[in-house]
Design an enzyme around this catalytic site. Sequence first.
Site, PDB file in Angstrom:
ATOM      1  N   SER A 275      -9.667  13.595 -40.889  1.00  0.00           N
ATOM      2  CA  SER A 275      -8.834  12.676 -40.268  1.00  0.00           C
ATOM      3  C   SER A 275      -9.485  11.340 -39.418  1.00  0.00           C
ATOM      4  CB  SER A 275      -7.871  13.646 -39.391  1.00  0.00           C
ATOM      5  OG  SER A 275      -8.677  14.035 -38.616  1.00  0.00           O
TER       6      SER A 275
ATOM      7  N   SER B 197     -13.051  17.114 -40.577  1.00  0.00           N
ATOM      8  CA  SER B 197     -12.449  15.798 -40.416  1.00  0.00           C
ATOM      9  C   SER B 197     -13.647  14.643 -39.587  1.00  0.00           C
ATOM     10  CB  SER B 197     -11.482  15.851 -39.336  1.00  0.00           C
ATOM     11  OG  SER B 197     -10.210  16.383 -40.161  1.00  0.00           O
TER      12      SER B 197
ATOM     13  N   LYS C 105     -11.248   7.971 -31.737  1.00  0.00           N
ATOM     14  CA  LYS C 105     -10.329   8.303 -32.581  1.00  0.00           C
ATOM     15  C   LYS C 105      -8.994   8.514 -31.646  1.00  0.00           C
ATOM     16  CE  LYS C 105      -9.154  12.206 -35.748  1.00  0.00           C
ATOM     17  NZ  LYS C 105      -9.690  13.426 -36.442  1.00  0.00           N
TER      18      LYS C 105
END
Lengths: 467, 64
Positions: free
Chosen positions: A152, A176, A77
Amino acid sequence: MDILTLADAAKLIAQKKLSPVELTKACLDRVARFDGDLHAFILPTEERALSDAKAAEAEIMRSGPRGPLHGIPMGLKDIVDTAGIETTCQSRLLAGNVPAEDAACAAKLAAAGTVLMGKLTTHEFADGGPSFDLPKPPARNPWNTEHFTAGSSSGTGAAIAAGMILCGIGTDTGGSIRGPAALCGIAGIKPTYGLVSRAGVAPAAFSLDHIGPMAWTAEDCALMLQALAGHDPKDPASASWPVPDYTVGFGTGLQDVRIGVIRHFHETDYPVAPAAQAGIDNALAVFRSMGATVTDVTLSPLQDWHACGSLISITERASAYEEWARTRLGDFGERVQRRLMLGAMVSGVDYVQAVRRRRELRDELRLAMADLDVVITAGAPAEAPKMDAIPRWDLFDKPNFTMPFNVSGYPAICVCSGFGPAGLPVSLQIVGKPFQEAKVFQVADAFEKATPFRDRRPAMVSPVMAG
Amino acid sequence: MPPPISDESLDHMLANAGLTLDEAQKADLQTIHDNLAMMKARVRQKRGHMAEPAHGFAFTAEDL
């Protein structure tokens, strides 16, 4: 080449029946074919991937693999620092930011011999929602590109579901990791707070932030967590706790495993869609058939957990980004601007009352689980919504099923529990006691292997298998 | 339902936070005042003085 799980690829690599270079090229080929539609990558690192894969292959041929992650294509990420590789947090504020050092989790995965495929799409600073005013477009769901991935860790979820990587790093402040796992039909675990170092990862809310594995199966997540867990003095909240074998319960069944169901969370506090409810009911039947005991558990309403976590999250985030909020608010995307503006409306007293409530809620869960091994509830309320159906103020729309375990810090995994009428995945959330990830994996792995849901991939990447 | 937040109160909060917002952003914030107030009510319980925050402060051997 078929899309493999991490575990299957690791076995073949160890037997020298699968070349890490060929595996990496197959993943790069999927990136080339699908990422124009999915936007799972902010920055693919093809040269680095091929270099890592060649080095892994040479070492494996010479002296065997370091472990099951050696030669495995993975992604990070883009809030995870990577030495010499741009790390933007999907924000204009960090355009051109090239860290000098790897984050602790990136370094551990590199030491395990993984192949870095690139930096993955995230909501800006791991916050907000699907936004079209950021440097890169939002990730889209491989099961249907008109639909949301959740976030996210949106790119990690999409890239794994599409077979572009075999595993990846997500972060989880209110769901997330588990949200994208749920909506993209993969597995994702938020480990116990403090188990995986947050050093070198951009903060969202200090006391709620977790780093964790995402992959196609619970078994893959366990193999990944084995490499990630452990004390790190660079993380002030890092736990000094022995790292057990996370695969120890695999294949041992569920005889005498004690499962609690927080039924009111998903049946009355926020009733889930019929497909999600059917997934949970089916899972309970599977658990009982394998010898587990199942009992109901009652906690405070889901809305209390959500309020507690949200107030803490709003305030800690406002603290983390206070200087930029004051001086460069307009450089954030609209969704993060709104989240940061909220910080002005929560007082210090509000925050402390939320943190006092947090102790009460955590004690409540501890007592409820005294005679249980795991508890379960929904992972998400339904199949993935369409991209344009996400409310402007999504924080206040509905409570989520994942926040309670950020508030408590307990480990929680989401796994696929079936498919809804639109053909998109639904999910189940399995929660363990602190540092008892092995038990969470045991239950999740037993469920996955007793059900057919891991055999089905999104039609765009595997049209023959889907349907 | 809590009373709506006045423009003056909102301006005071924003000034304390050091945020400079335009009128549209202020109006946007005012729309969620009720939701936020409900969240704040949910974390307030009848509790004694020993009901301390989740993260306590204590010395350890490393402090010596």
